[in-house]
Design a protein around this motif. Structure first.
Motif, short mmCIF file in Angstrom:
data_model
loop_
_atom_site.label_atom_id
_atom_site.label_comp_id
_atom_site.label_asym_id
_atom_site.label_seq_id
_atom_site.Cartn_x
_atom_site.Cartn_y
_atom_site.Cartn_z
N ARG A 1 39.41 39.08 36.26
CA ARG A 1 38.44 38.49 37.18
C ARG A 1 37.12 39.24 36.99
O ARG A 1 37.02 40.43 37.26
CB ARG A 1 38.89 38.61 38.63
CG ARG A 1 37.87 37.94 39.59
CD ARG A 1 38.25 38.01 41.04
NE ARG A 1 39.59 37.60 41.35
CZ ARG A 1 40.02 36.32 41.44
NH1 ARG A 1 39.19 35.33 41.22
NH2 ARG A 1 41.28 36.05 41.75
N ARG B 1 32.88 36.62 39.60
CA ARG B 1 34.16 36.43 40.30
C ARG B 1 35.06 35.37 39.66
O ARG B 1 36.08 34.99 40.20
CB ARG B 1 33.96 36.10 41.79
CG ARG B 1 33.11 37.08 42.56
CD ARG B 1 33.58 38.50 42.54
NE ARG B 1 34.91 38.64 43.10
CZ ARG B 1 35.71 39.67 42.87
NH1 ARG B 1 35.33 40.64 42.11
NH2 ARG B 1 36.90 39.74 43.42
N LEU C 1 33.77 40.88 37.55
CA LEU C 1 33.29 41.48 38.79
C LEU C 1 31.92 40.95 39.21
O LEU C 1 31.54 41.08 40.37
CB LEU C 1 33.23 43.01 38.66
CG LEU C 1 34.57 43.72 38.51
CD1 LEU C 1 34.38 45.22 38.48
CD2 LEU C 1 35.53 43.34 39.62
N TYR D 1 36.96 51.13 34.45
CA TYR D 1 35.85 51.01 35.37
C TYR D 1 36.08 51.98 36.52
O TYR D 1 37.18 52.10 37.03
CB TYR D 1 35.79 49.57 35.91
CG TYR D 1 34.69 49.30 36.89
CD1 TYR D 1 33.45 48.83 36.45
CD2 TYR D 1 34.87 49.50 38.25
CE1 TYR D 1 32.43 48.56 37.35
CE2 TYR D 1 33.85 49.23 39.15
CZ TYR D 1 32.63 48.77 38.69
OH TYR D 1 31.63 48.51 39.59
N LYS E 1 43.23 49.26 36.51
CA LYS E 1 43.10 48.22 37.54
C LYS E 1 41.80 47.44 37.34
O LYS E 1 41.70 46.27 37.67
CB LYS E 1 43.09 48.84 38.94
CG LYS E 1 44.32 49.68 39.23
CD LYS E 1 45.50 48.81 39.57
CE LYS E 1 46.65 49.66 40.04
NZ LYS E 1 47.81 49.59 39.25
N LYS E 2 40.80 48.14 36.81
CA LYS E 2 39.51 47.53 36.47
C LYS E 2 39.11 48.07 35.10
O LYS E 2 39.40 49.22 34.77
CB LYS E 2 38.43 47.87 37.50
CG LYS E 2 38.68 47.25 38.85
CD LYS E 2 37.56 47.59 39.81
CE LYS E 2 37.84 46.98 41.18
NZ LYS E 2 36.82 47.40 42.16
N GLU F 1 38.30 42.94 36.95
CA GLU F 1 39.52 43.40 37.60
C GLU F 1 40.70 42.86 36.81
O GLU F 1 40.71 41.70 36.40
CB GLU F 1 39.54 42.87 39.03
CG GLU F 1 40.76 43.24 39.81
CD GLU F 1 40.75 42.64 41.21
OE1 GLU F 1 41.63 43.02 41.99
OE2 GLU F 1 39.88 41.79 41.51
#
Length: 105
Positions: free
Chosen positions: A51, A56, A53, A81, A21-22, A40
Motif C-alpha cells: 500500500r 494509499r 504511503l 521505512y 512492515k514498511k 506498507e
C-alpha cells in the motif's frame, strides 16, 4: 541484504526474509526526495501486497515494481521505512535526514 535484486521474485523473498512492515525505495542517486517511494507491506491470500504511503493505493508486488519505472529512472536502494527521532524531525519534517556515502572502486 546488500545484494542486487533481479526480479519481483527476489524482491518478494527479501520482504519475506526481512519481516519489514514498511519498505522504501530510493533512487541510488536521488536528491531532495526525488524518486522516493514508500509502502506498507501487507499479506492478502498468501500474496505480498504493497500500500503506497502517499496515494494509499494497494498494489500487487509486480504492479508496484512496474510503477517505479525502473528502466527510465535507474536503480533503487531498498530499505526498511522508519520514523526518525523527534529531534531530527525538527530539522526537516518532510523527509528523513540522512547522509548517503557512495564508494567507487
Amino acid at each position: 541484504m546488500g545484494n542486487s535484486i533481479g526480479n519481483t521474485k527476489d524482491l518478494g523473498s527479501l520482504i519475506e526474509r526481512s519481516g519489514f512492515k514498511k519498505i522504501c525505495f530510493k533512487l541510488s542517486s536521488g536528491l531532495g526526495g526525488r524518486g522516493f517511494r514508500a509502502a506498507e507491506v501487507l499479506k492478502q491470500d498468501n500474496l505480498i501486497m504493497l500500500r503506497d504511503l502517499e496515494n494509499r493505493q494497494l498494489y500487487q508486488l509486480e504492479e508496484y515494481v512496474a510503477s517505479l519505472s525502473l528502466k527510465k529512472s535507474g536503480s533503487y536502494l531498498i530499505e526498511e521505512y522508519f520514523q526518525q527521532h523527534q529531534h531530527l524531525n525538527e530539522l526537516n519534517s518532510t523527509s528523513v535526514n540522512t547522509l548517503r556515502v557512495m564508494v567507487y572502486k
